[in-house]
Design an enzyme around this catalytic site. Structure first.
Site, PDB file in Angstrom:
ATOM      1  N   GLY A  26      30.762  48.349  47.063  1.00 37.16           N
ATOM      2  CA  GLY A  26      31.875  48.794  47.906  1.00 37.16           C
ATOM      3  C   GLY A  26      31.776  48.245  49.312  1.00 37.16           C
ATOM      4  O   GLY A  26      31.903  48.993  50.282  1.00 37.16           O
ATOM      5  N   SER A  27      31.594  46.922  49.427  1.00 38.85           N
ATOM      6  CA  SER A  27      31.288  46.352  50.750  1.00 38.85           C
ATOM      7  C   SER A  27      32.370  45.435  51.308  1.00 38.85           C
ATOM      8  O   SER A  27      32.082  44.539  52.096  1.00 38.85           O
ATOM      9  CB  SER A  27      29.952  45.609  50.688  1.00 38.85           C
ATOM     10  OG  SER A  27      29.843  44.818  49.523  1.00 38.85           O
ATOM     11  N   THR A  28      33.623  45.660  50.930  1.00 38.05           N
ATOM     12  CA  THR A  28      34.704  44.839  51.483  1.00 38.05           C
ATOM     13  C   THR A  28      35.497  45.566  52.566  1.00 38.05           C
ATOM     14  O   THR A  28      36.443  44.999  53.130  1.00 38.05           O
ATOM     15  CB  THR A  28      35.669  44.369  50.375  1.00 38.05           C
ATOM     16  OG1 THR A  28      36.196  45.514  49.688  1.00 38.05           O
ATOM     17  CG2 THR A  28      34.962  43.449  49.387  1.00 38.05           C
ATOM     18  N   THR A  52      37.982  45.510  42.072  1.00 39.08           N
ATOM     19  CA  THR A  52      38.902  44.711  41.252  1.00 39.08           C
ATOM     20  C   THR A  52      39.464  43.471  41.943  1.00 39.08           C
ATOM     21  O   THR A  52      39.907  42.552  41.258  1.00 39.08           O
ATOM     22  CB  THR A  52      40.093  45.574  40.799  1.00 39.08           C
ATOM     23  OG1 THR A  52      40.762  46.094  41.954  1.00 39.08           O
ATOM     24  CG2 THR A  52      39.633  46.731  39.911  1.00 39.08           C
ATOM     25  N   ASN A  96      26.943  52.270  47.947  1.00 44.56           N
ATOM     26  CA  ASN A  96      27.925  52.769  48.903  1.00 44.56           C
ATOM     27  C   ASN A  96      29.275  53.092  48.276  1.00 44.56           C
ATOM     28  O   ASN A  96      29.994  53.968  48.761  1.00 44.56           O
ATOM     29  CB  ASN A  96      28.108  51.724  50.011  1.00 44.56           C
ATOM     30  CG  ASN A  96      29.294  52.008  50.889  1.00 44.56           C
ATOM     31  OD1 ASN A  96      29.280  52.927  51.712  1.00 44.56           O
ATOM     32  ND2 ASN A  96      30.360  51.223  50.729  1.00 44.56           N
ATOM     33  N   SER A 148      27.403  62.043  51.924  1.00 42.22           N
ATOM     34  CA  SER A 148      28.486  62.587  52.740  1.00 42.22           C
ATOM     35  C   SER A 148      28.064  63.910  53.357  1.00 42.22           C
ATOM     36  O   SER A 148      27.269  64.666  52.785  1.00 42.22           O
ATOM     37  CB  SER A 148      29.731  62.817  51.875  1.00 42.22           C
ATOM     38  OG  SER A 148      30.710  63.559  52.578  1.00 42.22           O
ATOM     39  N   TYR A 161      34.189  65.538  44.486  1.00 40.19           N
ATOM     40  CA  TYR A 161      33.549  64.500  45.313  1.00 40.19           C
ATOM     41  C   TYR A 161      32.251  65.041  45.930  1.00 40.19           C
ATOM     42  O   TYR A 161      31.198  64.413  45.833  1.00 40.19           O
ATOM     43  CB  TYR A 161      34.511  64.055  46.412  1.00 40.19           C
ATOM     44  CG  TYR A 161      33.922  63.087  47.412  1.00 40.19           C
ATOM     45  CD1 TYR A 161      33.785  61.737  47.103  1.00 40.19           C
ATOM     46  CD2 TYR A 161      33.518  63.531  48.674  1.00 40.19           C
ATOM     47  CE1 TYR A 161      33.250  60.848  48.022  1.00 40.19           C
ATOM     48  CE2 TYR A 161      32.985  62.648  49.597  1.00 40.19           C
ATOM     49  CZ  TYR A 161      32.848  61.307  49.270  1.00 40.19           C
ATOM     50  OH  TYR A 161      32.314  60.425  50.176  1.00 40.19           O
ATOM     51  N   LYS A 165      28.176  63.966  45.242  1.00 40.55           N
ATOM     52  CA  LYS A 165      27.275  63.547  46.314  1.00 40.55           C
ATOM     53  C   LYS A 165      25.994  64.385  46.299  1.00 40.55           C
ATOM     54  O   LYS A 165      24.896  63.875  46.536  1.00 40.55           O
ATOM     55  CB  LYS A 165      27.973  63.656  47.672  1.00 40.55           C
ATOM     56  CG  LYS A 165      29.106  62.658  47.859  1.00 40.55           C
ATOM     57  CD  LYS A 165      28.611  61.225  47.801  1.00 40.55           C
ATOM     58  CE  LYS A 165      29.702  60.215  48.074  1.00 40.55           C
ATOM     59  NZ  LYS A 165      29.215  58.823  48.038  1.00 40.55           N
ATOM     60  N   ILE A 194      33.817  59.419  59.678  1.00 46.71           N
ATOM     61  CA  ILE A 194      33.744  58.065  60.208  1.00 46.71           C
ATOM     62  C   ILE A 194      35.139  57.442  60.198  1.00 46.71           C
ATOM     63  O   ILE A 194      35.911  57.639  59.260  1.00 46.71           O
ATOM     64  CB  ILE A 194      32.790  57.197  59.347  1.00 46.71           C
ATOM     65  CG1 ILE A 194      31.423  57.884  59.203  1.00 46.71           C
ATOM     66  CG2 ILE A 194      32.642  55.805  59.948  1.00 46.71           C
ATOM     67  CD1 ILE A 194      30.644  58.042  60.471  1.00 46.71           C
TER      68      ILE A 194
END
Length: 255
Positions: A26-28, A52, A96, A148, A161, A165, A194
């Site tokens: 998830g690093s974009t 994707t 992440n 989180s 969610y 976590k 954040i």
């Protein structure tokens, strides 16, 4: 003498990941992107991941001068299991990527439940299982999960969610003790509110924004870069004596 002392201090707090391969799911965008940029700036060979969008992943790779980009939808077990064949062994694994569905618990569908559990929790176990053997063989490895503040301060519209976590934290503590003798550390980093694309829509509402801000003792929202320092520390030799921890970066929200 003073210059020598200051140079020594600067060197001591500098991070050098030359020769290390870092894979961040998830690093974009958001926190994942900030982490990728930080590791690249410290000399690491960074592998960026997107669920994707292959073009986006490649664009981010080129923009930040990462080593490689990969695609896999972590809600699909077969795609999660394909990641190791795309990346090979890594020194640092940062989990992440996550799915966050804002919905009252009474309205959560089975599909929404499964998607969050698969991406947030199940994929964490599968990827740890895939990458740990290489770390054990090298007698060095860092596994860092991104949690989180909801582990301590559950949100009424994100029960599943928050649950996933918490499940990951338990996994981290369990696994950390078992892999510690082989030079591998496992830790969880739990951000507070954040300023990321994920939170843009919610914080656009002025009343909700004020409510969120009032719950942060330091008086301001965090930024993606605020997570980088502790993650770099945990991934480096400076973090070699830290494992099984759940570290909050939340401006005091959980207090």
């Amino acid at each position: 003498m003073e210059k020598t002392r200051l140079k020594s201090i600067t060197n001591m707090v500098s991070f050098n990941f030359t020769g290390k391969t870092v894979f961040i799911t998830g690093s974009t965008q958001g926190i994942g992107l900030a982490l990728a940029e930080s590791f690249v700036s410290c000399g690491a060979k960074v592998i960026v991941h997107c669920s994707t969008d292959k073009e986006k992943a490649e664009r981010i790779k080129n923009k930040i001068h990462a080593y490689k980009s990969v695609i896999a939808d972590l809600s699909d077990v077969s795609q999660t299991q394909s990641l190791f064949s795309q990346t090979g062994k890594v020194d640092v694994l940062i989990l992440n990527a996550s799915v966050q569905i804002r919905k009252n618990w009474l309205e959560i569908t089975e599909e929404e439940f499964d998607r969050q559990v698969n991406v947030n929790y199940k994929s964490s176990l599968l990827l740890m299982q895939a990458y740990y053997p290489g770390m054990k063989k090298n007698k060095f490895g860092r596994i860092i999960t991104i949690g989180s503040v909801q582990q301590k301060k559950p949100h009424p519209d994100m029960a599943i969610y928050a649950s996933t976590k918490n499940a990951v934290v338990n996994l981290v503590k369990n696994v950390a003790k078992q892999v510690a003798p082989y030079g591998v550390t496992v830790n969880n980093v739990a951000p507070g509110t954040i300023l990321t694309p994920r939170n843009d829509a919610a914080l656009f509402d002025d009343e909700y924004k004020k409510k969120c801000l009032s719950a942060i003792p330091v008086g301001f929202f965090g930024e993606s870069r605020d997570i980088s320092g502790i993650v770099l520390t945990l991934a480096s030799e400076f973090g070699r004596f830290i494992t099984g921890e759940d570290i909050f970066i939340d401006g005091g929200t959980k207090l």
